[in-house]
Design an enzyme around this catalytic site. Structure first.
Site, PDB file in Angstrom:
ATOM      1  N   LEU A 112       2.166 -52.866 -13.845  1.00  0.00           N
ATOM      2  CA  LEU A 112       3.098 -53.468 -12.892  1.00  0.00           C
ATOM      3  C   LEU A 112       4.490 -53.021 -13.337  1.00  0.00           C
ATOM      4  O   LEU A 112       4.759 -52.928 -14.535  1.00  0.00           O
ATOM      5  CB  LEU A 112       3.001 -55.000 -12.917  1.00  0.00           C
ATOM      6  CG  LEU A 112       1.724 -55.631 -12.343  1.00  0.00           C
ATOM      7  CD1 LEU A 112       1.755 -57.147 -12.511  1.00  0.00           C
ATOM      8  CD2 LEU A 112       1.517 -55.272 -10.873  1.00  0.00           C
ATOM      9  N   ASP A 113       5.374 -52.781 -12.367  1.00  0.00           N
ATOM     10  CA  ASP A 113       6.750 -52.383 -12.701  1.00  0.00           C
ATOM     11  C   ASP A 113       7.438 -53.491 -13.475  1.00  0.00           C
ATOM     12  O   ASP A 113       7.075 -54.663 -13.353  1.00  0.00           O
ATOM     13  CB  ASP A 113       7.588 -52.188 -11.428  1.00  0.00           C
ATOM     14  CG  ASP A 113       6.996 -51.201 -10.474  1.00  0.00           C
ATOM     15  OD1 ASP A 113       6.231 -50.341 -10.911  1.00  0.00           O
ATOM     16  OD2 ASP A 113       7.324 -51.324  -9.273  1.00  0.00           O
ATOM     17  N   LYS A 114       8.496 -53.100 -14.145  1.00  0.00           N
ATOM     18  CA  LYS A 114       9.334 -54.074 -14.863  1.00  0.00           C
ATOM     19  C   LYS A 114       9.762 -55.211 -13.918  1.00  0.00           C
ATOM     20  O   LYS A 114       9.784 -56.377 -14.302  1.00  0.00           O
ATOM     21  CB  LYS A 114      10.558 -53.337 -15.409  1.00  0.00           C
ATOM     22  CG  LYS A 114      11.434 -54.165 -16.286  1.00  0.00           C
ATOM     23  CD  LYS A 114      12.536 -53.302 -16.890  1.00  0.00           C
ATOM     24  CE  LYS A 114      13.388 -54.127 -17.829  1.00  0.00           C
ATOM     25  NZ  LYS A 114      14.451 -53.343 -18.459  1.00  0.00           N
TER      26      LYS A 114
END
Ligand code: URA
Length: 245
Positions: A112-114
């Site tokens: 998952l992205d930051k």
């Protein structure tokens, strides 16, 4: 019937991150490793390793960590990165420190992205990881996206067509399902995990994602009582619900 695997006690404990094999000999000699209520005296003894071990063995007075294969769900908070290479606070910093040196190592099942929150699986089981991310398995990942602009009503058709090509790519995306939840909010269900996929899909239809949260992977939902930053070890049975509807 498959035989329960065994491992030398010093190696088992060292692989779980409790310390060096030499240190484990010290702990055993001090009577700090207890199996079925009896202090173990031989760190070279072979121990049967099954999922019931944390119910049967304590080390320094606490239940031993689950042996491999271990699968956990993390409610990933915003601002934390999944990659070992990226700078910043990492998902692994949210887990017990000794888990960073477990052997086999833990990795996230996809990323998952930051700036994305929600359900993330972490495991040392490479077979499980590949089954979840394999497009052949069609494991649906459900995201709730908050958008900068109101939905225009055409996104669902574009995403469902299976013809959308993201910028910089040449292979069309698999069909995805859009469910409007409000003027600027939608659930998007996808079976792939391309780089920044949800954000790029909305960018492709002229919108911009301002917040993104994953609430489900296959048949496994992020529980309401798992707060951001918290994790839970899953039983093999619960982990398999990922492959259910
Ligand atoms: N799609 C994105 O754009 N970001 C994620 O973190 C996951 C899916």
């Amino acid at each position: 019937m498959t035989k329960t695997p065994t491992m030398r006690l010093d190696r088992l404990l060292a692989n779980l991150g409790y310390g060096s094999r030499k240190e484990m000999h010290g702990l055993v000699a001090d009577g700090e490793v207890i199996l079925d209520g009896v202090a173990l005296s031989d760190a070279n003894a072979r121990i049967a390793i099954g999922p019931d071990l944390p119910r049967r063995m304590t080390i320094l007075g606490a239940a031993i960590d689950p042996p491999p294969p271990m699968i956990l769900m993390l409610h990933k908070p915003l601002g934390v990165v999944c990659s070992h290479k990226e700078a910043g606070r990492r998902i692994y910093d949210l887990l017990p420190q000794r888990w960073r040196v477990r052997d086999p190592a833990l990795s996230s099942v996809g990323r998952l992205d930051k700036d994305t929150s929600g359900l993330l699986l972490i495991t040392d089981d490479g077979g499980f990881l590949h089954r979840v991310i394999s497009p052949k398995r069609h494991v649906a990942k459900s995201y709730v996206a908050t958008l900068d602009r109101p939905l225009n009503g055409l996104e669902g058709e574009v995403f469902a067509a299976g013809t959308l090509v993201l910028e910089g790519e040449d292979k069309p995306l698999l069909p995805a399902i859009l469910e409007p939840l409000g003027e600027r909010e939608a659930r998007l269900i996808i079976e792939e995990g391309r780089y920044h996929q949800v954000r790029r899909m909305f960018a492709a239809v002229g919108n911009h994602v301002t917040a993104l949260h994953r609430d489900r992977i296959g048949g496994l939902a992020l529980p309401d009582d798992l707060a951001a930053g918290e994790y839970r070890v899953l039983s093999a049975e619960t982990a398999e619900t990922v492959f259910g509807a």
